[in-house]
Design a protein around this motif. Structure first.
Motif: not given
Ligand SMILES: C[S@@+](CC[C@H](N)C(=O)[O-])C[C@H]1O[C@@H](n2cnc3c(N)ncnc32)[C@H](O)[C@@H]1O
Length: 226
Positions: A15-17, A45-46, A51-52, A90, A138, A140
């Protein structure tokens, strides 16, 4: 504009956006006061590549600069405090590493600009060490550390709580949150909600997670307790 998607596979698997800067700023504005409080704690947690967290760090450092730009030692100490209050998780190792690097670059640029010749390599090392503990690779959802393939290991995620105790002495307390997973559903939800809101504000072991260890050292030497 920064790239929001690295690959279709990463979007499908994780879900990396990434969030665009305009949205990041607008969302941070919703909690503006907190983003400008030097020691307010943020956990993402992700966090992706931060960015944030980078926006929050920049805002905090702007306040530190405004207050202490003529006092290099006070600037240094408060810039470390600002950095130590920022946490991220992440699941992708490259994101966690990029996030640490990005936060360090922001922190170091300001440090150099304000403290100039009074900058110390020890303090830079301390900043890097804090980031290595606060930005965790890790999962989350399970609160476990992951391996380089993003698979859970047996290691629980451990968060360090940093606080100045007296003068230049900084305290680090390590907590594991694994008992959030093992408790019954109600207490799990209650604790998770509380953690979201307060992260470490009430550091009693049985309330917030399992207390592991405590260290006290000069803030420029926190890396000695690796
Ligand atoms: C939608 S992106 C958002 C990244 C950042 N927060 C942003 O807004 O630019 C989601 C991020 O969550 C990470 N991710 C997905 N599942 C995860 C999990 N179970 N635990 C931790 N990170 C996770 C992905 O690798 C990705 O970097």
């Amino acid at each position: 504009m920064t790239q929001q998607v690295k690959s279709k596979q990463r979007v499908a698997e994780h879900g990396e956006v990434f969030t665009a800067e305009r949205e990041v700023k607008a969302m941070c504005d919703l909690v503006k006061q907190e983003t400008e409080r030097i020691d307010s704690r943020f956990l993402e947690p992700a966090c992706g590549d931060g960015n944030f967290l980078s926006e929050i760090l920049s805002r905090k450092l702007a306040i530190v600069k405004k207050k202490y730009r003529r006092l290099p030692l006070d600037y240094e100490k408060n810039a470390i405090l600002a950095l130590s209050s920022i946490y991220g998780v992440d699941i992708m190792l490259d994101n966690a590493i990029a996030c640490r690097e990005r936060l360090f670059a922001i922190w170091n640029k300001e440090y150099k600009a304000v403290c100039k010749k009074e900058c110390s390599e020890d303090t830079r090392e301390a900043a890097r060490f804090i980031l290595s503990r606060n930005i965790v690779c890790g999962n989350a959802l399970t609160l476990k550390c992951v391996d380089e393939n993003g698979q859970d290991t047996d290691e629980p995620i451990v968060f360090s709580e940093w606080a100045f105790v007296t003068g230049s002495q900084m305290q680090r307390k390590d907590y594991t949150f694994d008992e959030l997973l093992n408790g019954d559903d109600n207490s799990k939800k209650k604790k998770a909600k509380k953690e979201q809101l307060t992260l470490f504000n009430e550091p009693q072991a049985d309330e917030e997670g399992k207390f592991l260890k405590q260290y006290i050292s000069d803030y420029r030497r926190v890396q000695d307790n690796g």
